[in-house]
Design an enzyme around this catalytic site. Structure first.
Site, PDB file in Angstrom:
ATOM      1  N   GLY A   1       0.820  -1.222   0.000  1.00 58.62           N
ATOM      2  CA  GLY A   1       0.000   0.000   0.000  1.00 58.62           C
ATOM      3  C   GLY A   1       0.845   1.260   0.000  1.00 58.62           C
TER       4      GLY A   1
ATOM      5  CE  LYS B   1       4.397  -0.046   2.588  1.00 58.28           C
ATOM      6  NZ  LYS B   1       3.446  -0.787   1.731  1.00 58.28           N
ATOM      7  CB  THR B   2       2.992   0.024   6.572  1.00 58.47           C
ATOM      8  OG1 THR B   2       1.573  -0.094   6.646  1.00 58.47           O
ATOM      9  CG2 THR B   2       3.575  -0.323   7.933  1.00 58.47           C
TER      10      THR B   2
ATOM     11  CG  ASP C   1       2.608  -9.438   4.730  1.00 56.94           C
ATOM     12  OD1 ASP C   1       2.977 -10.239   5.618  1.00 56.94           O
ATOM     13  OD2 ASP C   1       1.435  -9.054   4.624  1.00 56.94           O
TER      14      ASP C   1
ATOM     15  CG  ASP D   1      -1.440  -0.550   7.978  1.00 61.94           C
ATOM     16  OD1 ASP D   1      -2.085   0.402   7.497  1.00 61.94           O
ATOM     17  OD2 ASP D   1      -1.437  -1.686   7.477  1.00 61.94           O
TER      18      ASP D   1
END
Ligand code: FBP
Length: 549
Positions: free
Chosen positions: A78, A199-200, A173, A202
Site C-alpha cells: 500500500g 513503510k506502512t 510482508d 499502519d
C-alpha cells in the site's frame, strides 16, 4: 504538467539528514542477534542471514573511494507518504559515493522484477518527485515473491542490468519477502544484496530498532485534520453521531493516534477487545451506553473511531476467520465454481458448528466481504468490510430496545465515513519527508558497506534530525513463525498496540471524560512552512513511546 503553488514551493524543501550520514561514515557493530521468537526454526530457514549484528553508522574522517554500483528499487504494498523521498535519498546517497552509480526502479511492485519491467531513475525523473506523496514514480503492487522460479526470474534481470543491490520499500510482508530473497541470493552466491525500508501507514512495522514506519505520521495527521473538522461540524449542528472507520489493517495504531490528536467521544481499540474477550454485542453495548448517557444530557451527537481490523479481534470472529482462511485456501478451486447466491449456504454447510453459527448471524454484506479473496499474503481485505455500518446499525437496534424499555431518551442519527485512501498519498509532513530521505540515504550507506538482509534503521527520531541515529537491523531479528494460507511460514512479527504502552495508557486515562463531555481538539491541516513547533511535531504515539524509554 501543471503544478499547484504548494507543489512548486515544496519541491525546494531540503530534507534534513542525521549528522552521521552527512560526511564520511564508518560502521560500529553490535552483538550477534536472535529472532524475536521461534529461534531454531528461523535459524534453520535463514542459515546465511541469521544472527548478524545490529549496525550503527558514525562519522569518520577517513575518505573512502567507492566503486560505482547499479541498484534496483521496488515500492511494495500500500502507498504511504514519503516513498518518493526514500527514492530521492537513495539516489543522492548513491551519487554522493560515486557519481557513476545508477538506480533502476521496477514497475508496479515486485511484479516488475518478475516481469522484467523497469526504468532507469535519472536525476531529471527523481527531481520531479522530491517531497511529493504517492508511489507513482514507479508504481506499487502486492505480488508476493515466493517461488524459486520468481527468484530466478528476478535474478535474470538483475544480472542483465548489472544490479548488485536491491532495495525493497515495504511493510512487514514485503520486508519478509526481502529477507527471503536476501537469503536465497546469499545461498546461491549470486552477489546481490537486498536491503529493506520500513513503510506502512499502519504503523505496525516497529520494534526496538525501528521506531516507526514511514507514512504513519502524515496519514494520521491527514485523518486527524478531517476528523477534527467533522467534530467541529458535529458540535455545531448537534444532531449526528459520526461512525468513522480508519484504515490500518489489523493493528489499531492509526485509530489510537487519531484519538490522541482529536479526543473523540469513543475510540475502539481492537487489541483491548481481544484482551478482554469482548463479543460483538459487548462492543455494541459499550457504544450504545455512551450514546445514551450523552443523549440523557441533551447531547445527541458524537464521534466514534473504529479501527478497520476490529472484526478480526473479536474472539468469535477471529476463530471464524481462521477457519475460513484455511478452508478457502484448501478449497479455492471448488469455491470458485459456487454461484454467488449459494456461497453463503455453502460456507455454512462446511464450517464447524460454532463458526457456522457466527457466520450465519452476520449481515449479508459482511458475510460476503469475509469470503472475498485474501490478498497475496493471505490477509483478509479488512478495508472492504463496512464495520462502521455494521456497528451503527447494531447500536441503533440496541437503542431502540432501550427506548421501548424507557432506558433511552435521545435521538440517534448516524453518519458513516471511512478514511484510508485519502491519507496514503498526501504530501509527506516534514517528519516523513526527513525520515524517508534519511532511510533512503542510509540504505545507500548499507549497500556501500556490502550488507544484505538488513533493514534501514533511523532512531532517536523525536530529537532534532541531525541527532538521529542511522544504521541497520538484520531482518531475521524481527521474525517469527505464523500460519499463512494454511501453512506455518517465517514472517516479520506485526507490532500491535500494547495495552501497557504509554499511548494506550494516555488514552485510557482520558477516555471517560472524552465520552461524557465534549473535549474535541481540532488539529487543522499539516503545515509545511512556519514555526518548528507547528511543522515538525512527531506523532503523539512516537512522542509518548520515546519519552518512556
Ligand atoms: P501495507 O501493509 O501494504 O502498507 O498496506 C496498508 C493498507 O493501507 C492497509 O491499511 C489497508 O488495509 C490495505 O493497505 C488496503 O489495501 P489495498 O491498497 O490493496 O486496497
Amino acid at each position: 504538467m501543471i503544478k499547484s503553488a504548494l507543489q512548486i514551493a515544496r519541491a525546494d524543501y531540503q530534507p534534513k539528514l542525521p549528522k552521521s550520514l552527512k560526511g564520511n561514515v564508518t560502521i560500529e557493530q553490535g552483538e550477534a542477534t536472535q529472532s524475536v521468537a521461534d529461534q531454531e526454526e528461523i535459524k534453520k530457514l535463514f542459515p546465511n542471514t541469521y544472527g548478524m549484528p545490529v549496525l550503527k553508522f558514525v562519522e569518520s574522517d577517513e575518505k573512502t573511494d567507492f566503486p560505482a554500483v547499479n541498484v534496483g528499487v521496488i515500492l511494495s504494498g500500500g502507498q504511504a507518504p514519503g516513498g518518493h523521498n526514500v527514492i530521492s535519498g537513495l539516489f543522492d546517497g548513491l551519487k554522493k559515493m560515486n557519481d557513476d552509480s545508477k538506480l533502476y526502479g521496477f514497475i508496479l511492485g515486485p511484479a516488475g522484477l518478475i516481469n522484467h519491467e523497469y526504468k532507469e531513475l535519472t536525476a531529471d525523473i527523481v527531481e520531479e518527485y522530491r517531497n511529493t506523496g504517492g508511489f507513482d514514480i514507479i508504481g506499487s503492487g502486492r505480488t508476493k515473491l515466493e517461488t524459486t522460479e520468481d527468484f530466478e526470474k528476478g535474478y535474470e534481470i538483475l544480472k542483465e542490468l548489472g544490479i548488485s543491490a536491491l532495495v525493497m520499500i515495504g511493510g512487514d510482508d514485503s520486508n519478509t519477502n526481502a529477507c527471503v530473497l536476501a537469503e536465497y541470493f546469499a545461498q546461491k552466491e549470486y552477489g546481490i544484496q537486498v536491503i529493506g525500508c520500513p513503510k506502512t501507514i499502519d504503523g505496525d512495522l516497529k520494534n526496538e530498532w525501528i521506531e516507526t514506519s514511514f507514512g504513519f505520521d502524515t496519514a494520521c495527521k491527514v485523518y486527524s485534520e478531517v476528523i477534527g473538522n467533522i467534530q467541529r461540524d458535529c458540535n455545531s449542528a448537534r444532531k449526528y453521531w459520526h461512525f468513522i472507520k480508519l484504515m490500518g489493517r489489523s493493528a489499531s495504531h492509526i485509530a489510537l493516534e487519531c484519538a490522541l490528536q482529536v479526543q473523540p467521544n469513543v475510540c475502539l481499540v481492537s487489541e483491548e477487545v481481544a484482551e478482554k474477550e469482548l463479543s460483538l454485542d459487548d462492543v455494541v453495548e459499550q457504544i450504545a451506553s455512551i450514546v445514551a448517557q450523552r443523549g440523557a444530557e441533551g447531547n445527541n451527537f458524537g464521534t466514534v473511531l473504529i479501527p478497520e481490523g476490529i472484526i478480526e479481534f473479536i474472539p468469535a470472529m477471529k476463530r471464524l476467520i481462521a477457519e475460513l482462511n484455511d478452508f478457502l485456501a484448501e478449497n479455492a478451486e471448488e469455491f470458485s465454481h459456487i454461484k454467488a447466491s449459494h456461497q453463503r449456504d455453502y460456507i455454512i454447510s462446511k464450517l464447524t458448528a460454532e463458526n457456522a453459527k457466527t457466520y450465519a448471524s452476520l449481515p449479508e454484506t459482511v458475510a460476503r466481504q469475509l469470503s472475498l479473496d485474501r490478498d497475496p499474503h493471505g490477509n483478509v481485505q479488512v478495508s472492504q468490510i463496512e464495520t462502521e455500518k455494521l456497528l451503527s446499525e447494531m447500536v441503533g437496534n440496541k437503542l431502540a430496545e432501550w427506548k421501548k424499555e424507557g432506558k433511552y431518551v435521545g435521538n440517534f442519527s448516524p453518519l458513516h465515513h471511512f478514511f484510508g485512501y485519502e491519507g496514503r498519498c498526501a504530501a509527506p509532513s516534514n517528519f516523513d519527508a526527513d525520515y524517508c530521505y534519511s532511510l533512503g540515504y542510509n540504505a545507500a550507506a548499507l549497500i556501500e558497506s556490502g550488507k544484505t538482509g538488513y533493514m534501514s534503521s533511523i532512531r532517536n527520531t523525536t530529537a532534532p534530525a541531525d541527532q538521529w541515529i542511522a544504521g541497520g537491523v538484520p531482518i531475521t531479528m524481527m521474525m517469527n513463525m505464523e500460519r499463512r494460507h494454511g501453512e506455518m511460514k517465517p514472517v516479520i512479527q506485526k507490532a500491535l498496540v500494547e495495552l501497557d504502552g504509554a499511548p494506550f495508557k494516555e488514552f485510557a486515562a482520558n477516555r471517560d471524560q472524552w465520552a461524557k463531555e465534549t473535549c474535541y481538539v481540532y488539529p487543522g491541516p499539516i503545515q509545511y512552512f512556519g514555526p518548528s513547533e507547528v511543522c515538525d511535531q512527531p506523532t503523539r504515539t512516537l512522542s509518548l513511546e520515546q519519552k518512556n524509554k
